[in-house]
Design a protein around this motif. Structure first.
Motif, PDB file in Angstrom:
ATOM      1  N   THR A 141       0.793  -1.230   0.000  1.00 18.21           N
ATOM      2  CA  THR A 141       0.000   0.000   0.000  1.00 18.21           C
ATOM      3  C   THR A 141       0.829   1.286   0.000  1.00 18.21           C
ATOM      4  N   THR A 142       2.161   1.203   0.065  1.00 18.88           N
ATOM      5  CA  THR A 142       2.967   2.423   0.118  1.00 18.88           C
ATOM      6  C   THR A 142       4.186   2.373  -0.802  1.00 18.88           C
ATOM      7  N   VAL A 143       4.625   3.565  -1.178  1.00 20.30           N
ATOM      8  CA  VAL A 143       5.911   3.784  -1.841  1.00 20.30           C
ATOM      9  C   VAL A 143       6.596   4.834  -0.986  1.00 20.30           C
ATOM     10  N   SER A 144       7.802   4.549  -0.498  1.00 17.38           N
ATOM     11  CA  SER A 144       8.454   5.495   0.399  1.00 17.38           C
ATOM     12  C   SER A 144       9.965   5.495   0.222  1.00 17.38           C
ATOM     13  N   HIS A 145      10.581   6.563   0.724  1.00 17.09           N
ATOM     14  CA  HIS A 145      12.041   6.667   0.669  1.00 17.09           C
ATOM     15  C   HIS A 145      12.650   5.558   1.517  1.00 17.09           C
ATOM     16  N   ARG A 146      13.859   5.178   1.170  1.00 18.14           N
ATOM     17  CA  ARG A 146      14.584   4.196   1.965  1.00 18.14           C
ATOM     18  C   ARG A 146      15.646   4.953   2.753  1.00 18.14           C
ATOM     19  N   GLU A 147      15.503   4.920   4.075  1.00 17.83           N
ATOM     20  CA  GLU A 147      16.394   5.639   4.977  1.00 17.83           C
ATOM     21  C   GLU A 147      17.854   5.300   4.685  1.00 17.83           C
ATOM     22  N   GLY A 148      18.683   6.342   4.539  1.00 16.05           N
ATOM     23  CA  GLY A 148      20.111   6.157   4.309  1.00 16.05           C
ATOM     24  C   GLY A 148      20.489   5.884   2.864  1.00 16.05           C
ATOM     25  N   LYS A 149      19.525   5.619   1.991  1.00 17.11           N
ATOM     26  CA  LYS A 149      19.795   5.323   0.578  1.00 17.11           C
ATOM     27  C   LYS A 149      19.236   6.391  -0.358  1.00 17.11           C
ATOM     28  N   PHE A 150      18.127   7.009   0.047  1.00 15.13           N
ATOM     29  CA  PHE A 150      17.460   8.027  -0.769  1.00 15.13           C
ATOM     30  C   PHE A 150      18.364   9.252  -0.889  1.00 15.13           C
ATOM     31  N   ARG A 151      18.516   9.773  -2.120  1.00 19.87           N
ATOM     32  CA  ARG A 151      19.443  10.868  -2.400  1.00 19.87           C
ATOM     33  C   ARG A 151      18.763  12.237  -2.451  1.00 19.87           C
ATOM     34  N   PHE A 152      17.608  12.383  -1.819  1.00 23.86           N
ATOM     35  CA  PHE A 152      16.940  13.664  -1.596  1.00 23.86           C
ATOM     36  C   PHE A 152      16.289  14.283  -2.827  1.00 23.86           C
ATOM     37  N   GLU A 153      16.300  13.606  -3.974  1.00 26.24           N
ATOM     38  CA  GLU A 153      15.698  14.157  -5.198  1.00 26.24           C
ATOM     39  C   GLU A 153      14.408  13.413  -5.522  1.00 26.24           C
ATOM     40  N   LEU A 154      13.325  14.175  -5.691  1.00 30.85           N
ATOM     41  CA  LEU A 154      12.038  13.599  -6.058  1.00 30.85           C
ATOM     42  C   LEU A 154      11.284  14.603  -6.908  1.00 30.85           C
ATOM     43  N   SER A 155      10.745  14.151  -8.034  1.00 34.49           N
ATOM     44  CA  SER A 155       9.943  15.019  -8.891  1.00 34.49           C
ATOM     45  C   SER A 155       8.646  14.356  -9.343  1.00 34.49           C
ATOM     46  N   LYS A 156       8.534  13.024  -9.134  1.00 39.00           N
ATOM     47  CA  LYS A 156       7.350  12.325  -9.631  1.00 39.00           C
ATOM     48  C   LYS A 156       7.224  10.963  -8.957  1.00 39.00           C
ATOM     49  N   LEU A 157       5.987  10.595  -8.649  1.00 39.15           N
ATOM     50  CA  LEU A 157       5.648   9.261  -8.161  1.00 39.15           C
ATOM     51  C   LEU A 157       4.464   8.759  -8.962  1.00 39.15           C
ATOM     52  N   MET A 158       4.498   7.502  -9.351  1.00 40.95           N
ATOM     53  CA  MET A 158       3.363   6.902 -10.069  1.00 40.95           C
ATOM     54  C   MET A 158       3.015   5.581  -9.408  1.00 40.95           C
ATOM     55  N   ILE A 159       1.722   5.389  -9.178  1.00 42.92           N
ATOM     56  CA  ILE A 159       1.237   4.151  -8.558  1.00 42.92           C
ATOM     57  C   ILE A 159       0.053   3.630  -9.365  1.00 42.92           C
ATOM     58  N   VAL A 160       0.072   2.334  -9.636  1.00 36.49           N
ATOM     59  CA  VAL A 160      -1.083   1.638 -10.199  1.00 36.49           C
ATOM     60  C   VAL A 160      -1.411   0.532  -9.210  1.00 36.49           C
ATOM     61  N   ALA A 161      -2.642   0.537  -8.707  1.00 35.47           N
ATOM     62  CA  ALA A 161      -3.044  -0.433  -7.690  1.00 35.47           C
ATOM     63  C   ALA A 161      -4.255  -1.214  -8.157  1.00 35.47           C
ATOM     64  N   LYS A 162      -4.299  -2.478  -7.774  1.00 34.99           N
ATOM     65  CA  LYS A 162      -5.434  -3.345  -8.096  1.00 34.99           C
ATOM     66  C   LYS A 162      -6.497  -3.157  -7.043  1.00 34.99           C
ATOM     67  N   THR A 163      -7.711  -2.968  -7.510  1.00 39.01           N
ATOM     68  CA  THR A 163      -8.839  -2.810  -6.595  1.00 39.01           C
ATOM     69  C   THR A 163      -9.349  -4.208  -6.216  1.00 39.01           C
ATOM     70  N   PRO A 164     -10.004  -4.333  -5.050  1.00 34.95           N
ATOM     71  CA  PRO A 164     -10.531  -5.652  -4.665  1.00 34.95           C
ATOM     72  C   PRO A 164     -11.645  -6.067  -5.617  1.00 34.95           C
ATOM     73  N   ARG A 165     -11.661  -7.345  -5.928  1.00 32.29           N
ATOM     74  CA  ARG A 165     -12.718  -7.882  -6.798  1.00 32.29           C
ATOM     75  C   ARG A 165     -13.784  -8.512  -5.947  1.00 32.29           C
ATOM     76  N   ASP A 166     -15.016  -8.317  -6.346  1.00 32.86           N
ATOM     77  CA  ASP A 166     -16.115  -9.002  -5.678  1.00 32.86           C
ATOM     78  C   ASP A 166     -16.302 -10.351  -6.367  1.00 32.86           C
ATOM     79  N   GLU A 167     -15.930 -11.403  -5.681  1.00 35.63           N
ATOM     80  CA  GLU A 167     -16.050 -12.755  -6.235  1.00 35.63           C
ATOM     81  C   GLU A 167     -17.444 -13.283  -5.970  1.00 35.63           C
ATOM     82  N   LEU A 168     -17.994 -13.973  -6.941  1.00 33.84           N
ATOM     83  CA  LEU A 168     -19.312 -14.590  -6.768  1.00 33.84           C
ATOM     84  C   LEU A 168     -19.166 -15.975  -6.216  1.00 33.84           C
TER      85      LEU A 168
END
Length: 168
Positions: A141-168
């Protein structure tokens, strides 16, 4: 087509899912895609911006330093078949000049299928420049910086998530 090998988003699968989500986004009967502008404010304090569409929410939380306010946008949408929820957060002018000390994008109501973070957004003939995989992490459910590895530059985030399906 091969199945995805995790959530890295680096391969062909990630590009296909992202392209499909963007092409599928269309106006549903009651709710269509939504774009909202917001200011990313430096000063070292933690700020959040959220948008909801039906049962789905995207929240961008960050802390940044340097410069002045920058205008950013968040776009959210649900595919016509209601199977994908998409959230994009970006600086329309391309590269941000702020130093991000932390970031997190979180979706509620869906599970992340593909996500990517970029140090530069495509604009004016420039290309998207992805962060190195070790700079950020992706959970269900998240996209986040990795402590100690992230180089402080961010200009864009893109997320595609699957919605829950109602199964019959």
């Amino acid at each position: 087509m091969a199945a995805p090998s995790g959530r890295s988003g680096r391969g062909l699968w990630g590009a296909v899912v992202a392209a499909a989500a963007l092409l599928c986004l269309g106006a549903r009967a009651a709710e269509g895609p939504s774009t909202a502008e917001f200011d990313v404010r430096p000063g070292g304090e933690v700020h959040s911006f959220s948008r909801s569409l039906g049962d789905y929410t995207c929240t961008f939380t960050y802390s940044a330093q340097g410069g002045t306010n920058e205008q950013w946008q968040m776009n959210i949408g649900v595919s016509e078949d209601n199977l994908l929820f998409s959230c994009s957060v970006w600086r329309p002018q391309g590269k941000s000049y702020l130093f991000f000390t932390q970031f997190k994008a979180e979706v509620k109501g869906a599970k992340i299928e593909h996500a990517m973070a970029y140090s530069q957004a495509a604009v004016g003939g420039q290309s998207d420049v992805p962060l190195k995989q070790e700079e950020f992490e992706i959970t269900e459910t998240t996209v986040s910086h990795r402590e100690g590895k992230f180089r402080f530059e961010l200009s864009k985030l893109m997320i595609v998530a699957k919605t829950p399906r109602d199964e019959l």
